[in-house]
Motif scaffolding. Structure first.
Motif, short mmCIF file in Angstrom:
data_model
loop_
_atom_site.label_atom_id
_atom_site.label_comp_id
_atom_site.label_asym_id
_atom_site.label_seq_id
_atom_site.Cartn_x
_atom_site.Cartn_y
_atom_site.Cartn_z
N LEU A 264 -10.04 15.69 -4.29
CA LEU A 264 -9.14 14.78 -5.03
C LEU A 264 -8.87 13.55 -4.18
CD1 LEU A 264 -8.45 17.70 -6.05
CD2 LEU A 264 -6.17 16.88 -6.50
N LEU A 265 -8.83 12.39 -4.80
CA LEU A 265 -8.43 11.19 -4.07
C LEU A 265 -6.94 10.97 -4.33
CD1 LEU A 265 -9.49 8.84 -2.32
CD2 LEU A 265 -9.58 7.48 -4.41
N PRO A 266 -6.10 11.12 -3.28
CA PRO A 266 -4.66 11.00 -3.51
C PRO A 266 -4.21 9.54 -3.65
CG PRO A 266 -5.11 11.43 -1.20
CD PRO A 266 -6.44 11.41 -1.89
N SER A 267 -3.07 9.35 -4.29
CA SER A 267 -2.46 8.02 -4.37
C SER A 267 -1.48 7.86 -3.21
CB SER A 267 -1.68 7.86 -5.68
OG SER A 267 -2.58 7.67 -6.73
N GLN A 268 -1.41 6.64 -2.67
CA GLN A 268 -0.48 6.39 -1.57
C GLN A 268 0.84 5.84 -2.14
OE1 GLN A 268 -2.49 4.94 2.15
NE2 GLN A 268 -3.97 4.11 0.72
N ASN A 269 1.87 5.96 -1.35
CA ASN A 269 3.19 5.50 -1.76
C ASN A 269 3.17 3.97 -2.00
OD1 ASN A 269 5.77 4.45 -1.70
ND2 ASN A 269 6.51 5.94 -0.20
N PRO A 270 3.47 3.52 -3.24
CA PRO A 270 3.35 2.09 -3.56
C PRO A 270 4.21 1.19 -2.67
CG PRO A 270 3.77 3.40 -5.54
CD PRO A 270 3.91 4.32 -4.39
N SER A 271 5.41 1.67 -2.29
CA SER A 271 6.26 0.79 -1.47
C SER A 271 5.68 0.64 -0.06
CB SER A 271 7.70 1.30 -1.42
OG SER A 271 7.71 2.59 -0.90
N ALA A 272 4.97 1.69 0.42
CA ALA A 272 4.34 1.59 1.74
C ALA A 272 3.15 0.63 1.69
CB ALA A 272 3.87 2.97 2.20
N ILE A 273 2.42 0.63 0.58
CA ILE A 273 1.30 -0.31 0.41
C ILE A 273 1.85 -1.75 0.42
CG2 ILE A 273 -0.47 -1.13 -1.20
CD1 ILE A 273 -1.35 1.46 -0.05
N THR A 314 -5.76 -3.61 -4.63
CA THR A 314 -6.47 -2.42 -5.15
C THR A 314 -7.38 -1.86 -4.07
OG1 THR A 314 -6.49 -3.52 -7.28
CG2 THR A 314 -7.93 -1.63 -7.05
N PHE A 315 -8.04 -2.74 -3.33
CA PHE A 315 -8.93 -2.31 -2.25
C PHE A 315 -8.15 -1.51 -1.20
CE2 PHE A 315 -10.99 -2.79 1.87
CZ PHE A 315 -12.28 -2.34 1.57
N VAL A 316 -6.97 -2.02 -0.82
CA VAL A 316 -6.15 -1.32 0.18
C VAL A 316 -5.72 0.05 -0.36
CG1 VAL A 316 -3.96 -1.37 1.44
CG2 VAL A 316 -5.34 -3.46 1.25
N GLU A 317 -5.24 0.07 -1.61
CA GLU A 317 -4.75 1.34 -2.19
C GLU A 317 -5.82 2.43 -2.23
OE1 GLU A 317 -1.56 -0.22 -5.58
OE2 GLU A 317 -3.70 -0.21 -6.04
N THR A 323 -0.79 5.10 5.30
CA THR A 323 0.48 5.84 5.36
C THR A 323 0.38 7.21 6.02
OG1 THR A 323 0.05 6.80 3.19
CG2 THR A 323 1.30 4.75 3.25
N SER A 324 -0.82 7.75 6.25
CA SER A 324 -0.84 9.12 6.78
C SER A 324 -1.73 9.34 7.99
CB SER A 324 -1.21 10.12 5.69
OG SER A 324 -2.60 10.14 5.50
N ALA A 325 -2.84 8.61 8.12
CA ALA A 325 -3.75 8.89 9.25
C ALA A 325 -3.37 8.04 10.45
CB ALA A 325 -5.19 8.61 8.83
N SER A 326 -3.59 8.60 11.65
CA SER A 326 -3.29 7.85 12.87
C SER A 326 -4.47 6.98 13.26
CB SER A 326 -3.00 8.80 14.03
OG SER A 326 -1.82 9.50 13.75
N PRO A 327 -4.17 5.77 13.80
CA PRO A 327 -5.27 4.90 14.23
C PRO A 327 -5.98 5.44 15.47
CG PRO A 327 -3.14 3.91 14.76
CD PRO A 327 -2.85 5.14 13.96
N ARG A 328 -7.19 4.95 15.70
CA ARG A 328 -7.97 5.31 16.89
C ARG A 328 -7.50 4.49 18.09
NH1 ARG A 328 -9.91 9.45 15.39
NH2 ARG A 328 -10.96 9.53 13.40
#
Length: 621
Positions: A264-273, A314-317, A323-328
């Protein structure tokens, strides 16, 4: 005639993207020492040209059950050809770095077998293979850093011409040393065709443009699902929140089998985007296309000309996990070049240095800080969008075992999902992106969820095959599908017996699908003694001494052995790293007791079962 320019070839095989990150890092470090590198996935490299390479570094990951990444399979088959002989690679020097998890039985199995095969084909190893371990406090980088230093100094001893700048290079701190790999074109709105795009086209367009190479081939979803039910399975007092979700197909039905997996491709929190777009000073309404930057070996790429523009927001979303993964670690290095406040620059340079690695790990991965949180912690940094596209972790679909049967639940898909949440060392609550999003949905919202179906490691069994199923916790999910399917088949034909071992902490709070199993264990049911099967439960915390599924398997050794002799297949599923090993060891005990053979013989017997497709394991972390 001058010598042909030397190049380091870095070949990688990545399933989740970590091996690609490590490969790119090795390539960058080589180039900083004046040694040009090319970084290629094993499925894009012509294996027959390997003997013409002078120096090759392999970076390969091993998945939980000792499997190789999909991108490695054809390459590996090529290397196994008998006719290659043991001088085929005698001109080649190589080094292997593996990424694995020592919590699993077949730790770094792919790197180990590759290292041995290269040596058998006559190649010379530059240094001993490096084995990165997820269990190390700093992850695989804990091994990669010292391994790379050793690689550079050994290569330099072999031939100083590799490194015109020497093997130990200090990076000037104030100049941007690297160029971003991508370029972005912005398009005028009035030029765009106003035709309406389907949701599926938009997803395909965005994900097809994204640098996350791992989903290029399947950027278009197989179909969409809509939730029809969201039910909590655990009772008050449980330490877990496990849900039963039901979905129906929107528009087209996809055929699947029991044991299959859905992503499943999850949706991210719109306010965080919105916060991310504002923090990075981007225009959410602009239209963009993304392509590779021109380099000496590639002209302006055609890819960009054929791409259709997409709205930046849309590209970012759809492709950037903000909102969830840590950067390298590399993200902190690039940030340091764009920091205008001195104290921020110093902190970022320290984080990016070998000395700062453990502190970075505590700040970043251990706290699971998101890209957005990191950017908010360093307010003077303004990174160009090109870099963000390259460095923000890709938004990945999440995979779940399907817990329904197409026969018993036509046009539906059921999932059994543990809602992930945990407290970090700094007492921050973190939630799993996909599971917490699913938990928040209601059927009334009618959200269309993009999904992809594929085979997992549990092949659908034929109805004449006796089964020994082991599925503690959410590991019971695929077996709910197996048993529901057999119950339908039993109405019209004979079916083989099924033994099912289930386990959880407490009978009163964590007994998932209790009524379903118990009804099938009654007279005449799929799991009834009368039908040659059985249902066995281990509630680990309901008595002073912990009882697990492997203990119950040992208790039933005679029956388990009889069923194995009747040709039964073993299926093991669950979310623990240790459980599959414990189950395997219980079965080894049973085989050696019943045959009077040694543990080694029993282990070989089970390995043969595995080879014949009659011992299948699906474990997830």
């Amino acid at each position: 005639m001058g010598e042909k320019p030397r190049k380091l070839l870095v070949l990688y095989a990545s399933q989740t993207g970590n091996a690609l990150d490590a490969a790119e890092r090795i390539g960058r470090e080589a180039e900083r020492r004046g040694f040009p590198a090319s970084i290629v996935s094993t499925d894009e490299f012509d294996a027959s040209s390997l003997p013409h390479e002078e120096a090759v570094v392999f970076v390969v990951s091993t998945t939980g059950q000792g499997d190789s990444p999909d991108s490695f399979k054809a390459f590996w088959r090529f290397l196994l050809q008998r006719n290659l002989g043991n001088y085929w690679l005698q001109q080649v020097r190589y080094a292997v770095f593996g990424l694995g998890d020592s919590g699993y039985q077949k730790y770094n199995f792919v790197a180990k077998k590759l290292d041995k095969r290269l040596s058998d084909l006559g190649a010379t190893s530059i240094i001993e293979k490096g084995l990165g371990d997820d269990q190390h406090p700093s992850g695989y980088e804990g091994t990669l850093d010292p391994w790379m230093l050793s690689l550079w100094s050994t290569l330099y001893q072999i031939n100083p011409k590799y490194f015109p700048r020497g093997p130990d290079v200090k990076i000037p701190q104030d100049e941007v040393i690297d160029q971003p790999k991508y370029r972005i074109l912005y398009h005028k709105r009035e030029k765009l065709e106003p035709k309406l795009l389907t949701e599926s086209d938009i997803i395909q367009r965005a994900r097809g443009m994204s640098p996350g190479k791992l989903f290029k081939d399947k950027s278009k979803p197989d179909c969409f699902l809509k939730m029809t039910r969201n039910e909590v399975l655990t009772k008050a007092g449980s330490t877990k929140d496990v849900r039963h979700f039901e979905f129906q197909f929107v528009s087209s039905n996809i055929e699947y089998e029991v044991g299959d997996v859905v992503e499943l491709l999850p949706s991210q929190n719109p306010s965080a985007i919105d916060a991310f777009i504002e923090r990075c000073d981007l225009d959410p309404e602009s239209f963009i296309t993304i392509g590779l930057r021109e380099t000496e070996n590639s002209s302006f790429n055609e890819e960009m000309i054929t791409q259709l523009p997409i709205k930046l927001k849309t590209f970012v979303e759809l492709t950037m996990d903000v909102t969830s993964a840590s950067p390298r670690r590399y993200f902190f290095e690039v940030m340091s070049f764009y920091a205008t406040a001195e104290h921020e620059k110093e902190r970022l340079q320290y984080f990016a240095s070998p000395e700062g690695r453990d502190d970075l790990y505590n700040y970043n991965q251990k706290e699971r800080r998101s890209i957005l949180e990191v950017l908010e912690d360093f307010p003077s940094v303004q990174i160009p969008f090109e870099w963000l596209v390259q460095l923000v972790p890709p938004l990945k679909p999440r995979a779940f075992s399907i817990s329904s049967s197409p026969l018993a639940h036509p046009a539906q898909v059921h999932l059994t999902v543990s809602i992930v949440s945990w407290i970090t060392p700094y007492k921050r609550t973190r939630k799993g992106l996909c599971s917490s999003w699913l938990a928040s949905l209601t059927p009334e919202q009618e959200v269309n969820i993009p999904v992809w179906f594929h085979k997992g490691s549990l092949p659908a069994p034929s109805q004449s095959l006796p089964l020994i199923l082991v599925g503690p916790g959410t590991g019971c999910a695929p077996f709910r599908g197996f048993i529901a399917e057999r119950a339908v088949q039993a109405q019209s034909s004979l079916i083989a017996p099924v033994m099912f071992f289930f386990g959880c902490r407490n009978k009163d709070t964590d007994f998932l699908y209790r009524d379903f199993w118990e009804s099938h264990a009654r007279e005449g049911g799929m799991l009834s003694e009368g039908k040659g099967g059985g249902f066995y439960t281990a509630f680990s915390r309901d008595q002073p001494k912990k009882v697990y599924v492997q203990h119950k398997i040992r208790e039933m050794s005679k029956k388990v052995w009889d069923l194995l002799c009747d040709g039964a297949a073993v299926y093991v599923a669950g979310s623990s790293t240790k459980m599959p090993c414990d189950v395997m060891s219980a079965l080894e005990d049973i085989v050696s007791e019943e045959t009077g053979g040694s543990k080694e013989v029993a282990s070989r017997w089970l390995k043969a079962l595995e080879k014949a497709g009659r011992y299948n394991v699906e474990a997830w972390s």
